[in-house]
Design a protein around this motif. Structure first.
Motif, short mmCIF file in Angstrom:
data_model
loop_
_atom_site.label_atom_id
_atom_site.label_comp_id
_atom_site.label_asym_id
_atom_site.label_seq_id
_atom_site.Cartn_x
_atom_site.Cartn_y
_atom_site.Cartn_z
N ARG A 81 1.91 -42.09 21.97
CA ARG A 81 2.66 -41.01 21.32
C ARG A 81 2.57 -41.27 19.82
O ARG A 81 2.66 -42.42 19.37
N GLN A 84 1.59 -44.72 18.09
CA GLN A 84 1.82 -45.93 18.88
C GLN A 84 1.35 -45.80 20.32
O GLN A 84 1.27 -44.71 20.87
N ILE A 85 1.07 -46.98 20.88
CA ILE A 85 0.70 -47.08 22.30
C ILE A 85 1.98 -47.06 23.12
O ILE A 85 2.96 -47.72 22.76
N THR A 86 2.02 -46.33 24.19
CA THR A 86 3.19 -46.40 25.07
C THR A 86 2.87 -47.03 26.41
O THR A 86 3.76 -47.47 27.12
N ASN A 87 1.60 -47.07 26.78
CA ASN A 87 1.25 -47.68 28.06
C ASN A 87 -0.22 -48.03 28.12
O ASN A 87 -1.07 -47.21 27.76
N VAL A 88 -0.50 -49.25 28.54
CA VAL A 88 -1.87 -49.64 28.90
C VAL A 88 -1.77 -50.33 30.25
O VAL A 88 -1.15 -51.38 30.37
N GLU B 104 -0.60 -52.47 18.77
CA GLU B 104 0.82 -52.81 18.86
C GLU B 104 1.65 -51.61 19.32
O GLU B 104 1.39 -50.48 18.91
N ASN B 105 2.64 -51.88 20.14
CA ASN B 105 3.61 -50.86 20.51
C ASN B 105 4.91 -51.18 19.77
O ASN B 105 5.65 -52.07 20.16
N PRO B 106 5.20 -50.44 18.68
CA PRO B 106 6.37 -50.78 17.86
C PRO B 106 7.69 -50.63 18.62
O PRO B 106 8.71 -51.13 18.17
#
Lengths: 535, 457
Positions: A81, A84-88, B104-106
């Motif tokens: 979103r 940023q990454i929310t799921n891998v 990175e996932n903040p």
């Protein structure tokens, strides 16, 4: 295409489906597709022995027929979103499912424990379940014969195995998509994702078939949300990218960053667009929208298992019943309307080499020049039930179980509307409309359990005035009765407007299973459809 | 109701000890800053009928481990059902490699620790020990009666028994064993002109009334014969508990603080913030969740291992709680609060007959089909009535009527509540699998928007 012109015939369709035009678009020549099929991997020796061991155990325990499927599914989901990454997540699911037929009843047992002892236990349990069911209520089902396939091999035609592409480059692509959307003023949120699947499926049957297939599917997605400055409203543009039975080259070829910018502008425009004036409108439906209407109102009602009553407690029955009173008799549309059921269409999510009963993929019309001529979604056990009135002499290859833990049952093949033979463009359809709405993308959708009454929204709605697309509208949904709606289709686009839409999550059955399926179609014009305002 | 026990030895799915040694083994391989392991283990069994016969029956056993590794804020997960030591070690290595590669996932926060869990057992031996023969007998109850009535039955019995667990590198460990069963039945006339439905759901098989389900589905099919059209419009309505549950299950995700704060929810306040503390529904509406609710138990922890407890979301029409993820709670400087695990709507002792008795002219709805969102901000849904829709006049059912498509906002519905019936656990999923427990009463509402006719039966 005018009302009196014939649709594309079956031979032309087969050429279209297997031919070079679509394969080239995906980066493969027809020669390469053929070469890939010829080099599809065969079965792993250990798995083959275990599958055959299961069949021996089922036969010894009293099965008159049995099949064993050893399936390994690799899947990967990357979700973001904004920045940023929310799921891998990567997943692997591995197991064996054994189906046994005793008397006239089925039993099924599945386990993740793919060892010699466990496989034999599962086979015996499947037989015991079939025996117990047959005792509780003796079955009368009979299975139609199928051709033996001693060494079947098939792989989804692809250029780039999605699992060979590193996670970072997939994430990079998604971040570039999000950035394009976030550049547009008024955009508050954007989510994007890419999921990939690679599945190895070994089928062994007591008919002597041994078939190893590898399925590859990819599904990218983008959703952009704009929020009004005072928090009083939010509008989303999304759900617009079709999944495909193709490699990663399909995702990179979609120009998703450019699409995201367009979706962002459309989401913002929706905030200030006027709501639709309810009433009767002509509709020009883009393939990214029309595929879902086809799925719900043509593909589902033409499922044979619904017509026979198998799905009465969940998915429902169908208005296209009883079979002897509708086959070859019910007119669903004008002569420009031909639908083909197939598991052969290049890029189709339901496209395979063979089904879960070892029947080779087929392609045949179900609506021919407007007339309902055949059901689809039939398995071996149904051929006998429809013999008196059906054209089916053999099973058409529509048995499918979602994974190793799922019992195979009738599932929808790709069902596609054939384009006009002439080169009719989207603009030609708009030009033929005085007062109408152009709809793109699938939105809210709902249809009753016999597939009569439906209501569909969309993603973007453009008002057409005097043959031209003008301003954007919002809060649009159309409501119709299935046969009325399809009989109002008066013009369809040519091959240049043809696209595949689809879903990886078509739910049916108890226990519920998901099916992957595509629907190809050109853009099309419908006259005098009832439109409501949804907000 | 039988007791939520069953000796551990006879239970299906991995035992607490098995899971503990599995998660300890995974943690012994782990080199990441933080590691979390979620386990889902158990057996699913089913018997399905259609056309007055058993069509399929089966059993599936699976145990799935999800390993989440984090280096700083680089996080990734691997899920696998291959549980031998070599496969598990490979899964840990893969999760760690994937995490190092991930951006990175903040919003990632260190794994939770020091949680105290409610002591909840949701495992009922009555359900866990059901056999193919037991399911076959229950499924067959209706077959002869359906044939004798020249009707066609189709049903489904869905059983699951197993365990869920979470462990992490801070030493947290949570385990919950549970069972669930749903039994549903559709009876149609042979000519396809009428259809009736009945069903039940619970954690405990002894609460599933197979005889009552058969009788009700047959009776509903009989009562709906000879239906005729009623003009679409906004009517007073009585929604049976299953109909209410099918709508309310769509609300479980709506009690979310973040989407409210971000202006994307019905609970968003114009100008910013949320509607917490404000009256949002009729004062008769109270909505709770409770992991320990008998026959509707849920795990007392989330997938991430946070403890969940009993919570009141709406009290006498006032919005009392919204769920805060750990990240959003930190951002908003409040305590985190997991979302709903079950949905419990308070009711009264009023019978369905009394609810009907209170209607001058309205519609009785058995259940719905194909419910889809229309507008999340309004909690607006569309869908179709199914398997028994009736006109009520002067407090009595006067005639069966054809099905409708409804377009209705759940917020309006809960503002229009007039009488609530007795709460019961219902089978609220359209596919009739046992889902998150939904415990709701029948409702009499003053207005329900039946927008268009459906010819479907």
């Amino acid at each position: 295409m005018r009302d009196d012109e014939p649709g594309v015939d079956r031979r032309e369709f087969v050429k279209l489906a297997a031919g070079s035009a679509l394969a080239v678009a995906a980066g493969l020549s027809s020669v390469e597709v053929e070469a890939q099929r010829n080099t599809a991997p065969g079965p792993d020796a250990v798995e083959r022995d275990l599958a055959l061991l299961a069949l021996d155990a089922a036969r010894s325990a009293g099965a008159v027929y049995a099949d064993a499927r050893i399936i390994r599914v690799l899947s990967e989901a990357i979700e973001t979103r904004e920045r940023q990454i929310t799921n891998v997540t990567k997943s692997e699911s591995y197991g064996i499912g054994v189906r046994a037929f005793v008397g006239g009843s089925w039993g099924f047992a599945a386990t993740r424990d793919v060892t010699r002892d466990a496989v034999v236990r599962a086979a015996r349990e499947a037989v015991a379940i079939a025996v117990a069911s047959d005792r509780a209520a003796p079955g009368t089902t009979r299975l139609a014969p199928v051709k033996k396939v001693p060494d079947g091999r098939w792989i989804t035609p692809h250029v780039i195995d999605p699992f060979s592409v590193p996670v970072e480059s997939k994430a990079d692509l998604l971040f570039r998509i999000n950035e394009e959307a976030l550049k547009v003023k008024g955009v508050g949120f954007v989510t994007s994702s890419a999921s990939s699947l690679k599945e190895s499926r070994l089928l062994a049957t007591t008919d002597g078939s041994l078939i190893q297939q590898t399925f590859i599917r990819v599904s990218p997605n983008v959703n952009v949300t704009a929020v009004a400055p005072d928090n009083s409203d939010s509008q989303t543009r999304g759900s617009a990218v079709a999944p495909a039975g193709r490699g990663w080259e399909y995702v990179t070829g979609l120009e998703l960053a450019a699409r995201a910018a367009r979706y962002a502008n459309e989401a913002v425009a929706k905030l200030s667009a006027p709501p639709v004036e309810p009433g009767t409108w002509d509709l020009v439906l883009h393939p990214s929208h029309l595929w879902l209407t086809i799925h719900e109102s043509i593909a589902h009602p033409s499922e044979l298992d619904r017509a026979l009553g198998y799905e009465a407690n969940y998915a429902g029955t169908t208005f296209l019943a009883p079979p002897d009173q509708v086959l070859g008799k019910v007119r669903l549309g004008q002569s420009l309307m031909t639908f083909v059921a197939n598991r052969t269409e290049e890029g189709g999510c339901a496209t395979v080499g063979w089904d879960d009963e070892g029947v080779a993929a087929t392609s045949y019309p179900i609506v021919d020049k407007g007339l309902f001529v055949s059901y689809q979604s039939a398995t071996r056990e149904m051929i006998d039930l429809v013999a008196p009135f059906s054209a089916y002499k053999d099973a058409p290859g529509h048995a499918y179980g979602q994974h190793w833990a799922s019992i195979p049952f009738p599932r929808m093949p790709n069902v596609s509307l054939q384009p006009a033979a002439r080169a009719i463009s989207e603009d030609d359809l708009v030009a033929a409309t005085d007062r109408g709405i152009f709809i793109e993308g699938d939105g809210s959708y709902s249809i009753d359990q016999q597939r009569y009454n439906f209501q569909f929204g969309g993603q973007t709605f453009w008002e057409i005035r005097n043959g031209k697309k003008t301003r954007m509208l919002r809060d649009v949904a159309y409501v119709a009765r299935t046969p009325d709606f399809w009989n109002s289709m008066s013009m369809i686009g040519g091959r240049q407007t043809y696209e595949l839409g689809g879903a990886l999550s078509d739910a049916k059955g108890q226990p519920m299973q998901l099916n992957s399926v595509s629907h190809g179609c050109p853009a099309a014009l419908f006259r005098n459809v009832r439109v409501i305002r949804t907000a | 109701m039988s007791q939520a026990t069953g000796t551990t030895a006879s239970r299906k799915g991995l035992s607490r000890d098995d899971v503990k040694s599995l998660t300890d083994r995974v943690l012994s391989f782990a080199k990441a800053d933080q590691t979390r392991i979620a386990v889902n283990s158990g057996v699913s069994e089913f018997t399905r009928t259609a056309m007055n016969r058993i069509t399929t029956s089966g059993s599936t056993a699976d145990d799935v481990v999800r390993i989440t590794s984090a280096f700083g804020r680089r996080v990734a997960s691997i899920e696998t059902n291959r549980l031998d030591a070599a496969s598990l070690e490979k899964a840990v290595r893969d999760a760690e490699a994937l995490a190092r590669l991930s951006p990175e996932n903040p919003e990632y926060l260190p794994e939770p620790s020091g949680q105290t869990y409610l002591d909840v057992s949701g495992y009922y031996a009555s359900t866990g020990n059901l056999t193919t023969e037991d399911r076959g007998r229950a499924a067959s109850l209706v077959l002869e009666r359906a044939r004798a009535a020249t009707t066609i039955s189709a049903g489904y019995i869905d059983v699951s028994a197993g365990a869920r667990a979470v462990a992490n590198s801070t030493g947290l460990f949570a385990y919950h064993a549970s069972t669930a069963v749903a039994s549903t039945l559709t009876v149609r006339t042979a000519d396809g002109s009428s259809s009736g439905w009945a069903g039940g759901e619970g954690a405990d098989w002894t609460t599933i009334e197979s005889e009552r389900i058969a009788t009700d589905a047959l009776a509903k099919c009989e009562a709906w014969r000879g239906k005729s059209a009623l003009d679409p419009g906004t009517y007073e309505a009585v929604l049976e508990p299953t109909a209410v549950g099918m709508l309310m299950s769509r609300m479980m995700g709506a009690f979310d603080a973040r989407s409210a704060d971000e202006g994307r929810s019905y609970f968003s306040k114009r100008g910013g913030g949320t509607l917490l503390g404000e009256k949002v529904f009729d004062e008769r509406v109270t909505i709770k969740s409770d992991p320990a609710w008998a026959n509707g138990e849920t795990a007392p922890f989330t997938q991430a291992g946070e403890a969940t407890g009993a919570e009141t979301w709406v009290e006498n029409g006032v919005l009392r709680s919204l769920a805060y993820s750990r990240f959003w709670a930190q951002r908003q400087k409040v305590a985190s609060k997991p979302g709903m695990s079950n949905f419990i709507m308070q009711g009264t002792d009023t019978s369905l007959a009394d609810l009907i008795g209170g209607v001058k002219r309205g519609v009785l709805i058995t259940r719905f089909w194909y419910i889809r969102p229309l507008n999340p901000r309004m909690l607006a849904l569309t869908g179709i009535t199914r398997d028994g829709t009736f006109l009520i006049e002067n407090g009595r059912i006067s005639r069966p009527v054809t099905n409708f498509r409804f377009n209705e906002s759940l917020a309006d519905l809960l503002r229009n509540v007039e009488i609530l019936g007795r709460p019961t656990r219902v089978c609220a999923s359209e596919n009739s699998s046992a889902g998150p427990p939904i415990i709701v009463p029948a409702l009499k509402v003053r207005a329900f928007n039946l927008a268009s006719l459906s010819d479907a039966i």
